[in-house]
Design a protein around this motif. Structure first.
Motif, PDB file in Angstrom:
ATOM      1  N   PHE B  94      10.129  18.442  -6.570  1.00 37.03           N
ATOM      2  CA  PHE B  94       9.479  17.674  -5.490  1.00 37.03           C
ATOM      3  C   PHE B  94       8.491  18.557  -4.744  1.00 37.03           C
ATOM      4  CE2 PHE B  94      11.490  19.467  -1.681  1.00 37.03           C
ATOM      5  CZ  PHE B  94      12.617  20.087  -2.206  1.00 37.03           C
ATOM      6  N   LYS B  95       7.566  17.886  -4.064  1.00 36.26           N
ATOM      7  CA  LYS B  95       6.573  18.605  -3.260  1.00 36.26           C
ATOM      8  C   LYS B  95       7.176  18.878  -1.884  1.00 36.26           C
ATOM      9  CE  LYS B  95       2.522  16.662  -5.537  1.00 36.26           C
ATOM     10  NZ  LYS B  95       1.424  15.691  -5.450  1.00 36.26           N
ATOM     11  N   ALA B  99       8.239  16.291   1.538  1.00 42.46           N
ATOM     12  CA  ALA B  99       9.577  16.176   2.145  1.00 42.46           C
ATOM     13  C   ALA B  99       9.525  16.560   3.626  1.00 42.46           C
ATOM     14  CB  ALA B  99      10.564  17.063   1.402  1.00 42.46           C
ATOM     15  N   ALA B 100       8.771  17.627   3.931  1.00 42.65           N
ATOM     16  CA  ALA B 100       8.658  18.073   5.331  1.00 42.65           C
ATOM     17  C   ALA B 100       7.854  17.062   6.152  1.00 42.65           C
ATOM     18  CB  ALA B 100       8.007  19.448   5.389  1.00 42.65           C
ATOM     19  N   ALA B 101       6.815  16.482   5.515  1.00 46.86           N
ATOM     20  CA  ALA B 101       5.972  15.512   6.232  1.00 46.86           C
ATOM     21  C   ALA B 101       6.780  14.269   6.614  1.00 46.86           C
ATOM     22  CB  ALA B 101       4.773  15.121   5.366  1.00 46.86           C
ATOM     23  N   VAL B 128       5.603  23.155  -5.219  1.00 42.96           N
ATOM     24  CA  VAL B 128       6.564  22.263  -5.866  1.00 42.96           C
ATOM     25  C   VAL B 128       7.788  23.096  -6.227  1.00 42.96           C
ATOM     26  CG1 VAL B 128       7.000  20.787  -7.865  1.00 42.96           C
ATOM     27  CG2 VAL B 128       4.739  20.791  -6.796  1.00 42.96           C
ATOM     28  N   VAL B 129       8.952  22.636  -5.841  1.00 42.89           N
ATOM     29  CA  VAL B 129      10.179  23.357  -6.192  1.00 42.89           C
ATOM     30  C   VAL B 129      11.149  22.392  -6.882  1.00 42.89           C
ATOM     31  CG1 VAL B 129       9.990  25.017  -4.281  1.00 42.89           C
ATOM     32  CG2 VAL B 129      11.355  22.942  -3.983  1.00 42.89           C
ATOM     33  N   SER B 166       5.273  31.161  -7.779  1.00 37.59           N
ATOM     34  CA  SER B 166       5.380  29.892  -8.489  1.00 37.59           C
ATOM     35  C   SER B 166       6.828  29.400  -8.457  1.00 37.59           C
ATOM     36  CB  SER B 166       4.928  30.079  -9.934  1.00 37.59           C
ATOM     37  OG  SER B 166       5.098  28.867 -10.621  1.00 37.59           O
ATOM     38  N   GLY B 167       7.029  28.186  -7.998  1.00 29.20           N
ATOM     39  CA  GLY B 167       8.378  27.617  -7.940  1.00 29.20           C
ATOM     40  C   GLY B 167       9.161  28.004  -6.701  1.00 29.20           C
TER      41      GLY B 167
END
Lengths: 136, 226
Positions: B94-95, B99-101, B128-129, B166-167
């Motif tokens: 997910f981005k 999620a924070a927004a 993205v994680v 990355s990640g």
């Protein structure tokens, strides 16, 4: 019945100003405050409304505390609670603290006017019985 | 300091309830304003208004305000819908910004009641994680709400999001303003925060340079899908 004076207290200013405009179109005098402490300052400055329309959930002093403060200043002022909170508990607590009634947002203007008129009639009857006449 | 999964779940359910209650309250506020505006238009059209131009101008202002309110209500509903679906799958890609927004939108009512500015600076990066987005939102909630509650009026809380590698995402929460008590101590001893960090395999560091400034740095890695 002489002109009705209302103090409308709500932190949602667009709601408050629009509702005030609609009440004024129905010949009701309305003063608006965006916070409870501002409303208390207005009362302390000498304004004697017949009815206070009071939002329950506000920044700083909330509507319930404001109701107690208003009643402590003048027990004859009637208060109608406006809430979008959806919490019956707060409204019932408000009734116990002396609120005349409560209405859920969004409010129906006709229903609100009926409530205001009932509250004013009660206030003025008590006022007359006590030989007062606050001049409102 | 650790808590059981059951207790953690209870806390998460309480968090969901709190978010839904605040969001629906705010949506109801938008509808209340929209209803008053539409009532005002009806009132204006019914009055024996001789100054047609003034009525038209006022109606144009009102319809603009109705549009803005409808947009804000829709944004809130959108965030609430996204939030409700975060728990559908526990671990997935997910981005972090999104999620924070979502949570930032849903906490705006609380921030407004406290008269504190709550902002999200997503920057230009979109990390993205692969992790649990609902736990990340609970972590952010568990960190931000004690700060909101402790902060005096006119303070600010800003979240800055960037890619560490990355990640792996970095979330920098900066609280500026006079705070009552020692919220950083409450956060350090928070069992919910501790459990969220454990579940996310995330890292945290706090920096309090002065009494009015608190910085929380979160490191959100990717984890293996179970």
């Amino acid at each position: 019945m002489s002109k009705i004076n209302v103090l409308l207290v709500d932190d949602e200013m667009e709601f408050a100003e629009t509702l005030a405009e609609r009440l004024r179109m129905r010949s009701i005098d309305v003063k608006v405050a965006s916070r409870a402490d501002e409303a208390l300052t207005i009362l302390d400055s000498g304004l004697q409304p017949d009815v206070v329309l009071l939002d329950i959930k506000m920044p700083g002093i909330d509507g319930m505390e404001a109701l107690r403060e208003i009643k402590a200043r003048d027990p004859l002022i009637e208060a109608i609670l406006l809430t979008g909170h959806g919490a019956a508990a707060s409204s019932i607590e408000g009734m116990k603290s002396g609120a005349f009634d409560y209405l859920m947002k969004p409010v129906d203007i006709s229903e609100l006017i009926v409530k205001i008129e009932q509250a004013v009639a009660k206030k003025r009857a008590v006022d007359q019985e006590s030989g007062g006449g606050s001049g409102s | 300091m650790n808590i059981s999964d059951d207790l953690f779940r209870q806390g998460q359910i309480a968090f969901n309830g709190r978010i839904i209650a605040d969001a629906t309250h705010e949506i109801q506020n938008h509808f209340a304003v929209i209803k008053e505006y539409s009532g005002l238009i009806a009132d204006l059209l019914q009055t024996k208004q001789r100054v047609i131009n003034r009525t038209n101008k006022r109606c144009a202002q009102i319809t603009k305000s109705i549009n803005e309110r409808a947009d804000r209500a829709a944004q809130m509903v959108d965030a609430l819908n996204g939030f409700a679906h975060r728990g559908d799958v526990s671990v997935r890609r997910f981005k972090v910004n999104e999620a924070a927004a979502e949570l930032t939108v849903l906490l705006q009512r609380h921030a407004a009641l406290r008269r504190v500015a709550l902002d999200l600076d997503a920057g230009t990066e979109t990390p993205v994680v692969t992790n649990d987005a609902s736990v990340l939102q609970y972590l952010l909630f568990s960190l931000i709400t004690p700060l909101l509650d402790a902060m005096e009026e006119n303070g600010s809380i800003a979240q800055h999001i960037s890619t560490e590698t990355s990640g792996t995402a970095m979330i920098n929460i900066v609280a500026d303003g006079k705070m009552n008590g020692s919220p950083e101590q409450d956060l350090i001893s928070s069992k919910a925060v501790d459990k969220c960090l454990e579940k996310l395999a995330a890292g945290i560091s706090m920096n309090t340079e002065s009494g009015d400034h608190l910085q929380i740095l979160l490191n959100i890695p990717s984890v293996a899908v179970a």
